[in-house]
Design a protein around this motif. Structure first.
Motif, mmCIF file in Angstrom:
data_model
loop_
_atom_site.group_PDB
_atom_site.id
_atom_site.type_symbol
_atom_site.label_atom_id
_atom_site.label_comp_id
_atom_site.label_asym_id
_atom_site.label_seq_id
_atom_site.Cartn_x
_atom_site.Cartn_y
_atom_site.Cartn_z
ATOM 1 N N THR A 52 0.730 -1.176 0.108
ATOM 2 C CA THR A 52 0.084 0.091 -0.048
ATOM 3 C C THR A 52 0.861 1.432 0.020
ATOM 4 O O THR A 52 0.406 2.321 -0.597
ATOM 5 C CB THR A 52 -1.039 -0.003 1.150
ATOM 6 O OG1 THR A 52 -1.769 -1.072 1.102
ATOM 7 C CG2 THR A 52 -1.746 1.212 1.289
ATOM 8 N N GLU A 53 1.877 1.290 0.860
ATOM 9 C CA GLU A 53 2.848 2.394 0.903
ATOM 10 C C GLU A 53 3.491 2.531 -0.581
ATOM 11 O O GLU A 53 3.593 3.718 -0.915
ATOM 12 C CB GLU A 53 4.024 2.227 1.898
ATOM 13 C CG GLU A 53 3.364 2.092 3.418
ATOM 14 C CD GLU A 53 4.327 2.006 4.517
ATOM 15 O OE1 GLU A 53 5.449 1.572 3.975
ATOM 16 O OE2 GLU A 53 3.993 2.114 5.538
ATOM 17 N N LEU A 54 3.936 1.530 -1.066
ATOM 18 C CA LEU A 54 4.340 1.539 -2.332
ATOM 19 C C LEU A 54 3.436 1.966 -3.563
ATOM 20 O O LEU A 54 3.929 2.946 -4.502
ATOM 21 C CB LEU A 54 4.844 0.059 -3.065
ATOM 22 C CG LEU A 54 5.674 0.009 -4.032
ATOM 23 C CD1 LEU A 54 6.754 0.803 -4.465
ATOM 24 C CD2 LEU A 54 5.829 -1.438 -4.814
ATOM 25 N N THR A 55 2.306 1.815 -3.379
ATOM 26 C CA THR A 55 1.207 2.291 -4.266
ATOM 27 C C THR A 55 1.349 3.657 -4.328
ATOM 28 O O THR A 55 1.214 4.697 -5.131
ATOM 29 C CB THR A 55 -0.141 1.623 -4.093
ATOM 30 O OG1 THR A 55 0.072 0.365 -3.901
ATOM 31 C CG2 THR A 55 -1.271 2.373 -5.099
ATOM 32 N N ASP A 56 1.203 4.261 -3.097
ATOM 33 C CA ASP A 56 1.053 5.809 -2.481
ATOM 34 C C ASP A 56 2.343 6.494 -3.189
ATOM 35 O O ASP A 56 2.472 7.493 -3.630
ATOM 36 C CB ASP A 56 0.790 6.042 -1.424
ATOM 37 C CG ASP A 56 -0.440 5.514 -0.690
ATOM 38 O OD1 ASP A 56 -1.319 5.227 -1.489
ATOM 39 O OD2 ASP A 56 -0.420 5.392 0.557
ATOM 40 N N ALA A 57 3.582 5.960 -2.953
ATOM 41 C CA ALA A 57 4.673 6.396 -3.317
ATOM 42 C C ALA A 57 4.877 6.806 -4.728
ATOM 43 O O ALA A 57 5.217 7.649 -5.320
ATOM 44 C CB ALA A 57 5.942 5.381 -2.910
ATOM 45 N N ILE A 58 4.295 5.451 -5.471
ATOM 46 C CA ILE A 58 4.450 5.670 -7.024
ATOM 47 C C ILE A 58 3.628 6.485 -7.662
ATOM 48 O O ILE A 58 3.854 7.383 -8.438
ATOM 49 C CB ILE A 58 4.272 4.130 -7.676
ATOM 50 C CG1 ILE A 58 5.457 3.350 -7.203
ATOM 51 C CG2 ILE A 58 4.039 4.214 -9.124
ATOM 52 C CD1 ILE A 58 5.157 1.819 -7.734
ATOM 53 N N ALA A 59 2.069 6.730 -6.982
ATOM 54 C CA ALA A 59 1.212 7.529 -7.386
ATOM 55 C C ALA A 59 1.601 9.055 -7.259
ATOM 56 O O ALA A 59 1.281 9.918 -7.919
ATOM 57 C CB ALA A 59 0.056 7.356 -6.792
ATOM 58 N N SER A 60 2.744 9.189 -6.258
ATOM 59 C CA SER A 60 3.032 10.613 -5.985
ATOM 60 C C SER A 60 4.227 11.137 -6.766
ATOM 61 O O SER A 60 4.541 12.267 -6.831
ATOM 62 C CB SER A 60 3.400 10.811 -4.524
ATOM 63 O OG SER A 60 4.576 9.996 -4.362
ATOM 64 N N ARG A 61 4.646 10.156 -7.850
ATOM 65 C CA ARG A 61 5.919 10.651 -8.827
ATOM 66 C C ARG A 61 5.199 11.711 -9.639
ATOM 67 O O ARG A 61 4.369 11.614 -10.234
ATOM 68 C CB ARG A 61 6.466 9.313 -9.464
ATOM 69 C CG ARG A 61 6.950 8.235 -8.323
ATOM 70 C CD ARG A 61 8.456 8.450 -7.980
ATOM 71 N NE ARG A 61 9.271 7.874 -9.020
ATOM 72 C CZ ARG A 61 10.516 8.022 -9.269
ATOM 73 N NH1 ARG A 61 10.969 8.436 -8.007
ATOM 74 N NH2 ARG A 61 11.258 7.573 -10.090
ATOM 75 N N PRO A 62 6.028 12.735 -9.709
ATOM 76 C CA PRO A 62 5.627 13.788 -10.768
ATOM 77 C C PRO A 62 4.911 13.356 -12.161
ATOM 78 O O PRO A 62 4.009 13.846 -12.686
ATOM 79 C CB PRO A 62 6.926 14.699 -10.843
ATOM 80 C CG PRO A 62 7.655 14.206 -9.626
ATOM 81 C CD PRO A 62 7.395 12.661 -9.407
ATOM 82 N N ILE B 72 3.566 10.459 -12.958
ATOM 83 C CA ILE B 72 2.848 9.908 -12.771
ATOM 84 C C ILE B 72 1.524 10.631 -12.332
ATOM 85 O O ILE B 72 0.026 10.203 -12.547
ATOM 86 C CB ILE B 72 3.013 8.474 -11.988
ATOM 87 C CG1 ILE B 72 4.008 7.576 -12.709
ATOM 88 C CG2 ILE B 72 1.856 7.755 -11.700
ATOM 89 C CD1 ILE B 72 4.353 6.478 -11.846
ATOM 90 N N ALA B 73 1.629 11.218 -11.327
ATOM 91 C CA ALA B 73 0.747 12.400 -10.566
ATOM 92 C C ALA B 73 0.049 13.277 -11.717
ATOM 93 O O ALA B 73 -0.886 13.821 -11.452
ATOM 94 C CB ALA B 73 1.432 12.855 -9.516
ATOM 95 N N ALA B 74 1.029 13.606 -12.666
ATOM 96 C CA ALA B 74 0.654 14.608 -13.478
ATOM 97 C C ALA B 74 -0.855 14.261 -14.225
ATOM 98 O O ALA B 74 -1.003 13.164 -14.757
ATOM 99 C CB ALA B 74 1.693 14.911 -14.658
ATOM 100 N N ALA B 75 -1.447 15.384 -14.371
ATOM 101 C CA ALA B 75 -2.993 15.136 -15.110
ATOM 102 C C ALA B 75 -2.747 14.796 -16.549
ATOM 103 O O ALA B 75 -1.865 15.603 -16.965
ATOM 104 C CB ALA B 75 -3.848 16.149 -14.714
ATOM 105 N N GLY B 76 -3.325 14.121 -17.178
ATOM 106 C CA GLY B 76 -3.543 14.051 -18.733
ATOM 107 C C GLY B 76 -2.223 13.220 -18.997
ATOM 108 O O GLY B 76 -1.498 12.665 -18.325
ATOM 109 N N GLY B 77 -1.786 13.130 -20.317
ATOM 110 C CA GLY B 77 -0.784 12.294 -20.937
ATOM 111 C C GLY B 77 -0.808 10.896 -20.459
ATOM 112 O O GLY B 77 -2.155 10.457 -20.317
ATOM 113 N N GLY B 78 0.210 10.316 -20.251
ATOM 114 C CA GLY B 78 0.239 8.929 -19.862
ATOM 115 C C GLY B 78 0.380 8.685 -18.343
ATOM 116 O O GLY B 78 0.420 7.561 -18.153
ATOM 117 N N GLY B 79 0.136 9.855 -17.630
ATOM 118 C CA GLY B 79 0.259 9.579 -16.110
ATOM 119 C C GLY B 79 -0.995 8.701 -15.832
ATOM 120 O O GLY B 79 -0.858 7.712 -14.984
ATOM 121 N N ASN B 80 -2.289 8.976 -16.214
ATOM 122 C CA ASN B 80 -2.988 7.929 -15.681
ATOM 123 C C ASN B 80 -3.050 6.793 -15.941
ATOM 124 O O ASN B 80 -3.365 5.745 -15.275
ATOM 125 C CB ASN B 80 -4.693 8.480 -16.024
ATOM 126 C CG ASN B 80 -5.044 10.141 -15.708
ATOM 127 O OD1 ASN B 80 -4.755 10.224 -14.682
ATOM 128 N ND2 ASN B 80 -5.648 10.796 -16.336
#
Length: 385
Positions: A239-249, A251-259
């Motif tokens: 769960t902590e790994l999921t949160d850490a990855i989701a916060s990467r710039p 990946i967190a960026a809206a649009g593009g391939g982030g989602n």
């Protein structure tokens, strides 16, 4: 009478058939003489200094029978824990091999590696036999992949299964760099993706000789989705790994391939939670001993995760994406649970070491739980002791 005697020519009368047909001297090296090795043709010269009579058009000889006997007597027991699956490997796949040369040769290649593992004094001999059979099988099977139909896909799938055991069982030393391709990870990981494509083409058989193999796999797959497998000791760390990855710039960026990336990693981690939950449920004895609900952790249990995430995650792993490498490090723990099998020994630790080397300091923090779980200590930490 007074002339010098002509020196007698030492002519081999036990050379292989290829050399005799070409009327050249055979050095009688086993399991393949130098002439046949250089020409990359199958040599019928075998152990004992003389060729054994060929028993069929496929070129099987007494050495091949030794390999087949070892497989049906011992090796098949090491490939699976479930009794029905073991019986499939002992009889059904061998029967299919009698009608399909590349399946039989893949079987003999695995048997050769098993003998190389157990008979250290003749390791080189059995490894050479394994290479010969696997190369011959691959030369026949690989060209068929592009034109496979549902019927041939089943045989190619079995070739893929045995090739997977072959790739896993190839002897390695701790410092070996046997990894191929653009990634630092071994090609057998990506080979599973091709096996999955064959399964998609052939479909899951509801009858016929392959049914027992798939029936057991389905039972194990259902177990990993059961309520008793919903949590594990890895749950918090993942769960902590999921949160850490989701916060990467990126990946967190809206649009593009982030989602898309966020979805890929979230799915891969969610499926890992199920895999770890299943492992813990098996350790506690959940599900009883009947059918596929209990017993030891199996190869099918670990590699189900690879089949599920293959299309999305493996391309990211091949290019060395840090997030994919971190997720894969947790999978190394599942590989480590299979350490008791001769063909799996060392892989969990070796791939964990590879993942550690590929990650930066931030990424290494993500995989601390996985490292601790299998007892992996980075070289830098050892140096400080």
């Amino acid at each position: 009478m007074g002339g010098s005697k002509r020196k007698a020519h030492s002519k081999s009368r036990l050379g292989c058939k290829n050399c005799k047909a070409r009327k050249i001297k055979c050095d009688e090296k086993t399991p393949s003489c130098s002439n046949c090795t250089r020409r990359q043709v199958t040599c019928d010269f075998t152990v004992g200094g003389s060729p054994r009579p060929s028993l069929s058009a496929t070129g099987l000889n007494m050495t091949d029978l030794e390999l087949l006997h070892n497989y049906t007597a011992i090796t098949y027991l090491t490939l699976a824990d479930n009794l029905a699956t073991r019986e499939f490997y002992r009889t059904t796949i061998v029967q299919i091999g009698f009608d399909c040369d590349y399946v039989m040769r893949a079987i003999l290649a695995v048997s050769s590696l098993h003998l190389a593992h157990n008979r250290i004094g003749r390791r080189d001999h059995y490894q050479a036999l394994a290479i010969k059979h696997q190369q011959t099988a691959s030369n026949t099977a690989m060209p068929l992949l592009s034109s496979a139909d549902p019927e041939s896909a089943q045989k190619l799938f079995l070739f893929g299964v045995m090739t997977h055991y072959y790739a896993l069982g190839w002897p390695r030393e701790p410092g070996d760099k046997l990894f191929l391709g653009t990634s630092d990870f071994p090609d057998w990981i990506y080979f599973l993706r091709g096996t999955k494509a064959l399964l998609d083409l052939s479909g899951i058989p509801e009858s016929g000789p392959l049914r027992p193999l798939f029936a057991h796999s389905i039972e194990r797959y259902v177990l990993r989705k059961g309520p008793e497998a919903s949590h594990s000791s890895a749950h918090v760390a993942l769960t902590e790994l999921t949160d850490a990855i989701a916060s990467r710039p990126h990946i967190a960026a809206a649009g593009g391939g982030g989602n898309d990336l966020r979805r890929i990693y979230a799915t891969a981690i969610a499926e890992l939670k199920k895999s770890f939950g299943q492992a813990e449920a098996l350790r506690r004895g959940a599900g009883g001993g009947g059918g596929g609900g209990g017993g030891p952790y199996e190869m099918t249990d670990a590699f189900s995760w690879v089949y599920i995430v293959a299309d999305d995650l493996l391309p990211l792993l091949r290019v060395g994406a840090a997030e994919a490498v971190a997720v894969f490090a947790y999978f190394c723990v599942l590989l480590w649970l299979l350490e008791g099998h001769w063909w799996m020994q060392g892989w969990g630790l070796q791939l964990m070491a590879q993942a550690y080397e590929m990650l930066d300091e931030e990424g290494r923090v993500w995989i601390v739980w996985a490292m601790d779980e299998i007892g992996y200590v980075p070289p830098s930490a050892v140096d400080r002791m």
